[in-house]
Design a protein around this motif. Sequence first.
Motif, mmCIF file in Angstrom:
data_model
loop_
_atom_site.group_PDB
_atom_site.id
_atom_site.type_symbol
_atom_site.label_atom_id
_atom_site.label_comp_id
_atom_site.label_asym_id
_atom_site.label_seq_id
_atom_site.Cartn_x
_atom_site.Cartn_y
_atom_site.Cartn_z
ATOM 1 N N GLY A 88 -0.297 0.808 -4.328
ATOM 2 C CA GLY A 88 -1.530 1.235 -3.685
ATOM 3 C C GLY A 88 -2.316 2.230 -4.529
ATOM 4 O O GLY A 88 -3.488 1.986 -4.877
ATOM 5 N N PRO A 134 0.802 -1.236 0.000
ATOM 6 C CA PRO A 134 0.000 0.000 0.000
ATOM 7 C C PRO A 134 0.829 1.278 0.000
ATOM 8 O O PRO A 134 0.421 2.287 -0.589
ATOM 9 N N ASP A 154 -5.603 -1.648 4.755
ATOM 10 C CA ASP A 154 -5.662 -0.604 3.733
ATOM 11 C C ASP A 154 -7.022 -0.661 3.052
ATOM 12 O O ASP A 154 -7.585 -1.744 2.857
ATOM 13 N N LEU A 175 -8.970 0.534 -0.407
ATOM 14 C CA LEU A 175 -8.743 1.047 -1.762
ATOM 15 C C LEU A 175 -9.875 1.951 -2.235
ATOM 16 O O LEU A 175 -9.665 2.815 -3.080
ATOM 17 N N SER A 218 -8.006 -4.516 2.251
ATOM 18 C CA SER A 218 -6.978 -5.541 2.111
ATOM 19 C C SER A 218 -7.221 -6.690 3.077
ATOM 20 O O SER A 218 -7.693 -6.502 4.195
ATOM 21 N N ARG A 267 -5.965 1.754 -6.656
ATOM 22 C CA ARG A 267 -7.101 2.668 -6.442
ATOM 23 C C ARG A 267 -7.607 3.217 -7.772
ATOM 24 O O ARG A 267 -8.813 3.339 -7.991
#
Length: 243
Positions: free
Chosen positions: A120, A115, A147, A149, A160, A124
Amino acid sequence: PRCNPWQWDACAPVGMRTPKLASRIMAKKRRVGPWVEKRCSGKWEDCRFSACCHEVGTTCFEKDDKYATCRAECNSSVILEESNETWSCEALGPQSWGLATRGYPSLYCVSVYMPEHYEGPLLRSVLKRDAGIFACDGFDVFANRPDTLGYTAGGMEVKSVIIPVIQVGISQDGTAGNAKLFMAMWDKVIAGGRFRYYDWTIKVDPDAVILPWRLRGHLAARVGETVYVANCDKYPFSPNFPM
């Protein structure tokens, strides 16, 4: 199948359309409705009321009037050693095609990422476009810390799945030595069990391009087989590069 007004004085329907034979419909697997994921039952869940299953190739079999679950097969003459009981094995619904909610054959796509690095923000961006692994029928993302997204087009939050912190070294060819990292991810995939709800499990690097609708066509002929797809043949006889 159709009515032409220049052949008939009136073409007003007076009844419902005659349905296709159920045997013809069941013979051709294809995309399933979104209700299947919401309504049907997962592994070992009681499926008496749903009468349908998530796992590919399973059927809701009845044990007795108090319990039924999804199994690949059921034999009413077999006495279970652990309980000294038999099942009625009455099938309460059809055999499952799995969660092919976006196309057939169904794809469960997974990525492991860092991430805090470029992976990361990249994932996204892919998620916002409903592309990459997020265009598969099912997906999961794995990281060594929590994390988020963002959200899918359907409003599902994507977080995650946590794996242990693994030290990534340098391999003999100078690239990342991440075999143990991927092994930790596969341990989580197997423990989670979601892969059983789909025809294929696809491991995708965060910066790799995947077009699910094209991949389905390549994999369709091998559905149901226990196979590993070799997608790189640069070192076909090397034990160090098994792909």
